[in-house]
Design a protein around this motif. Sequence first.
Motif, mmCIF file in Angstrom:
data_model
loop_
_atom_site.group_PDB
_atom_site.id
_atom_site.type_symbol
_atom_site.label_atom_id
_atom_site.label_comp_id
_atom_site.label_asym_id
_atom_site.label_seq_id
_atom_site.Cartn_x
_atom_site.Cartn_y
_atom_site.Cartn_z
ATOM 1 N N LEU A 297 -5.896 3.738 1.105
ATOM 2 C CA LEU A 297 -5.239 4.710 0.222
ATOM 3 C C LEU A 297 -6.222 5.796 -0.196
ATOM 4 O O LEU A 297 -5.894 6.989 -0.212
ATOM 5 C CB LEU A 297 -4.670 4.019 -1.014
ATOM 6 C CG LEU A 297 -3.429 3.155 -0.787
ATOM 7 C CD1 LEU A 297 -2.964 2.560 -2.103
ATOM 8 C CD2 LEU A 297 -2.317 3.941 -0.147
ATOM 9 N N ASN B 103 -5.448 -2.320 2.406
ATOM 10 C CA ASN B 103 -4.541 -1.253 1.975
ATOM 11 C C ASN B 103 -5.134 -0.293 0.951
ATOM 12 O O ASN B 103 -5.060 0.923 1.115
ATOM 13 C CB ASN B 103 -3.201 -1.827 1.500
ATOM 14 C CG ASN B 103 -3.341 -2.852 0.394
ATOM 15 O OD1 ASN B 103 -4.431 -3.157 -0.047
ATOM 16 N ND2 ASN B 103 -2.223 -3.383 -0.046
ATOM 17 N N THR B 104 -5.756 -0.828 -0.099
ATOM 18 C CA THR B 104 -6.221 0.081 -1.151
ATOM 19 C C THR B 104 -7.394 0.938 -0.680
ATOM 20 O O THR B 104 -7.531 2.094 -1.096
ATOM 21 C CB THR B 104 -6.600 -0.691 -2.432
ATOM 22 O OG1 THR B 104 -7.245 -1.902 -2.068
ATOM 23 C CG2 THR B 104 -5.379 -1.008 -3.248
ATOM 24 N N LEU C 231 1.315 4.337 -2.738
ATOM 25 C CA LEU C 231 1.221 5.755 -2.377
ATOM 26 C C LEU C 231 2.465 6.512 -2.861
ATOM 27 O O LEU C 231 2.379 7.609 -3.411
ATOM 28 C CB LEU C 231 1.082 5.862 -0.852
ATOM 29 C CG LEU C 231 0.571 7.156 -0.251
ATOM 30 C CD1 LEU C 231 -0.747 7.562 -0.875
ATOM 31 C CD2 LEU C 231 0.401 7.004 1.258
ATOM 32 N N SER D 2 -5.877 9.762 0.626
ATOM 33 C CA SER D 2 -5.930 10.795 -0.400
ATOM 34 C C SER D 2 -6.913 11.900 0.003
ATOM 35 O O SER D 2 -6.617 13.090 -0.107
ATOM 36 C CB SER D 2 -6.351 10.162 -1.728
ATOM 37 O OG SER D 2 -6.711 11.145 -2.651
ATOM 38 N N LEU E 296 -3.388 7.520 -7.725
ATOM 39 C CA LEU E 296 -3.465 6.230 -7.034
ATOM 40 C C LEU E 296 -4.016 5.153 -7.957
ATOM 41 O O LEU E 296 -3.509 4.036 -8.002
ATOM 42 C CB LEU E 296 -4.361 6.345 -5.796
ATOM 43 C CG LEU E 296 -3.736 7.024 -4.578
ATOM 44 C CD1 LEU E 296 -4.787 7.333 -3.531
ATOM 45 C CD2 LEU E 296 -2.634 6.155 -3.972
ATOM 46 N N GLY F 144 0.818 -1.205 0.000
ATOM 47 C CA GLY F 144 0.000 0.000 0.000
ATOM 48 C C GLY F 144 0.855 1.259 0.000
ATOM 49 O O GLY F 144 0.591 2.214 -0.739
ATOM 50 N N THR F 145 1.897 1.254 0.826
ATOM 51 C CA THR F 145 2.782 2.412 0.894
ATOM 52 C C THR F 145 3.535 2.596 -0.412
ATOM 53 O O THR F 145 3.768 3.717 -0.862
ATOM 54 C CB THR F 145 3.775 2.251 2.059
ATOM 55 O OG1 THR F 145 3.068 1.762 3.184
ATOM 56 C CG2 THR F 145 4.430 3.566 2.402
ATOM 57 N N LYS G 200 10.031 4.870 0.354
ATOM 58 C CA LYS G 200 9.321 3.944 1.245
ATOM 59 C C LYS G 200 10.321 3.032 1.935
ATOM 60 O O LYS G 200 11.113 2.375 1.278
ATOM 61 C CB LYS G 200 8.346 3.099 0.425
ATOM 62 C CG LYS G 200 7.608 2.066 1.210
ATOM 63 C CD LYS G 200 7.420 0.770 0.430
ATOM 64 C CE LYS G 200 8.664 -0.095 0.402
ATOM 65 N NZ LYS G 200 8.500 -1.408 -0.198
ATOM 66 N N CYS H 187 -10.386 1.621 -3.534
ATOM 67 C CA CYS H 187 -9.771 2.926 -3.295
ATOM 68 C C CYS H 187 -10.825 4.034 -3.375
ATOM 69 O O CYS H 187 -10.892 4.919 -2.524
ATOM 70 C CB CYS H 187 -8.679 3.113 -4.343
ATOM 71 S SG CYS H 187 -7.644 4.530 -4.085
#
Lengths: 342, 292, 68, 178
Positions: free
Chosen positions: D131, D127-128, D13, D135, D146, D9-10, D26, D166
């Motif tokens: 995100l 994770n998504t 990003l 945002s 993304l 996920g990071t 990251k 997302c």
Amino acid sequence: MEGEHTAMAAAAAASAAGARVFTASAAQGIVYMEEALWMPPGRRLPVVMCMVNRAIAPLGGLRPDHNDSLLQRDTGWIQLYCENSQEVLDTVVQAYRIAEDRRIYLPVAVCYEGYFVSATAIPTAAPDQGEVDDFLPPYKHELYSLYPEDYHRPPFPMNIAKARYEVQQAMERAKGVIEEVDEEYAKRFGRGYDGLIEEYACEDVEAVLITMGSMTGTARDVVDELRGEGKPIGLVKLRGFRPFPTEEFREMAMRYHVIGVVDRNTSFGSAGGGVVAMELARALYPLDDRPLLLNFHVGLGGSDVTINQIRYMAERVLEAYERGYVEKEVEWVELLDLGEVM
Amino acid sequence: METDRIFDEYYEKSLIQGGNLCCPGCGGPLFWRMALEALGPKTIVFGDGPCAMCAIRFLRVPTFGFHFSFVADGATGISAALEMKGRDDITVVSSGGDGAVGDISFNKVSAAAERNENLIQICVDNEAYMNTGIQKSGLTPFGAWTTTTPLGKESPKKNLPFIIAQHGVPYVATVSISHPADLKGKLRRAKEIRGFKYIHFVSPCPTGWRFHPSKTVEVARLSVETWIWPLYEIVDGTLRLTSKPKPKPVEEYLKLQGRFRNLSPDVIKLIQSNIDGKRERLLENDGERIVF
Amino acid sequence: MSIQFVRAFRPEVDNERCIRCGLCQTFCPEGTALLTERGVLFDLRFCKGCGICTNECPVEAIRMVREE
Amino acid sequence: MGGQGAVLGTLLLAEAAFREGKWAQKIPVYGGMRRGGAVTVFLRIDEKPIRRSCGIYEPDAIVVLDPALIKVEATRTGLRKGGIAVLNYRGKPEEVNLGVELSKVATIDATAISTDLFGPRAIPITNTVMLGAVSRATRWVKLESLYEAIRRQFPGRIGELNVEACERGYESVEVWEA
């Protein structure tokens, strides 16, 4: 491959058969590989390998320090230490040019830290395949053996000494070649790393910190801050540990009064301090007028080298400069309580 | 709390600690709990390396370990020391994963088997290097996806129990967590025998085999019922099948796992015919001496 | 005790339905399911919520509920 | 934090920020290497090249992928006054107390969205979804960047599902501002 011991033997043999070879390993793997690691330099085979630094177990974890690759310093491998992903990529390309240079024929290890470099994602420019092909023409091995009569049976002791001396000679020549290759690379691809050693923000300074690997990036930020505060301290990044840039350091010793070496490694029971500091002391010993030498252990077993810690080390170096003597030769920075980290 | 106390007593009895570092649904801790119930508290476990490290550090018996490449070595040392001290009441267990026992330390295990060291060698086989990111090992089965065999492994799985058996060791057995009584019985038997005992345990790995963690025991059971992982023991060179289920089609086992998702019907047919052949040969040799 | 284990679902038993077979105890990898006189207990300090107990239960007496 | 796809996920990003012409870095700090273990990942976003490689001890924002971790002390360490917290949490953002005065708190029931989209899993991958929430809450990266990052990482159907995750994260997040 079932293990590193096998992997390196296969890589060395493949190189002898005329192929361009690459392999990579870390920590336990590098140490397990050690027996085979002596093959490529002894047989003069231009293998390229990424040594991803990780602390050795036990008392080590998953995270990096430099002891695993520094343990291999006597094997005859050229060792270049990288600061970030971009440098790793560029250095691997350079490494083949260095290793396959007719004057050298030695294996090259591209060393960089696990996690802080290997697992860190950061924008990295990949050079064009065609340009790399231009820079690295197809490899043709021309030096099969220095002493063919000895290749498959125990060599005469006299020849062993000769062969080892020739490796040492090749190492000496490698200093020039590494700089040459880096310069040409910079010209073609726009990114260079000053060969074996880089001086950063060192104009008119009295003292310097020497760093190796990923902590250099953090140290750049700290040194910039300190220079902004008017402190006379600069940064020297040691990129080529093997061959060791003795001449450059001797020349630096004339300009700087205090040198602080940051070692992300340790040698238990040694004369004192980390491996880089000891090498440097030997390099500077013949000089009449030697700078003060401080040594710091930091980041052992992969703990983070923080901004606070680098600042602390820089301050100790400056303090030694002001006082004119060294209070503590070797310091274990991690054992100190430096208050709030940041 | 009352519940906490009940459980703490239970962990003590089972020789495990509550809370281990394995993934949810890992077959490893389940195996160790069953194994220690059979072996008892007078056991020393030698073994380390990523997945094993997670599983072994929660045992309430003495443990010690080096790395992948020393699997049977350390246990040999412990066994020799105990013999010098006259402690024949302690069982020495050497544990390794499939990568360690089958690949990196294969020579060590083979040498210990040849020396007939007095220890139980266990292979906790999850069919790849799971902890480091699902890389293929010598014991990864044919057709299985791993990060280093993205199109499926092309070579077959090493038949490690038979290879070890050919060393002429007194006891070799395969076990499964889906058959706890069989598993415990084999370990009790191994404990009574002097010399090199080899136990091969296939440990379903939800993370690397790509199935829901709740299906671990189901997958293990299907591996036995499809004859992909038959249960047998080889005592002094004589084979004896300990479970002879009516064979189910291998597809039932394969389709549960994401790592076999991309197998074509032809490949599944090939796997089925291989398994059929293997089953027939095993049944033919049931009760026969197979070590020459 | 601090929370060590990230868990999205936890098992819940219907002791009326439970036939006291003990399969959940046999097959729980963590040893966090136990058949007692009071019915099946779960050690939620260490349960990772894998759901093997649910899958192995022959009478569907265990279900996974979402952790708060 | 989370181990529910925190590392990937990071990375997404970071890639999204890079696509907008920024520099990003990251650094993962793995906990136990297992599914569901707690994991910390550091992310730096800057207008100029990032040189330092050390960890982050005083983050501008924290993102917590698992509700269980909100109660863990380590999650709050270093979070400074005026910081931002984006949490996978069922409650209202104004109910959250992390012990410091924050400038923004965003909460979202990412587990429910993940379960809805990807089906029930022992460890829901949030994770998504998070995100999208990040945002919206931070405005550091655009939703479109993304999407591009997600589509590149997961081509095909899985990618579209994650893009939807997302988007729903962006829409469902509740943000409280000081």
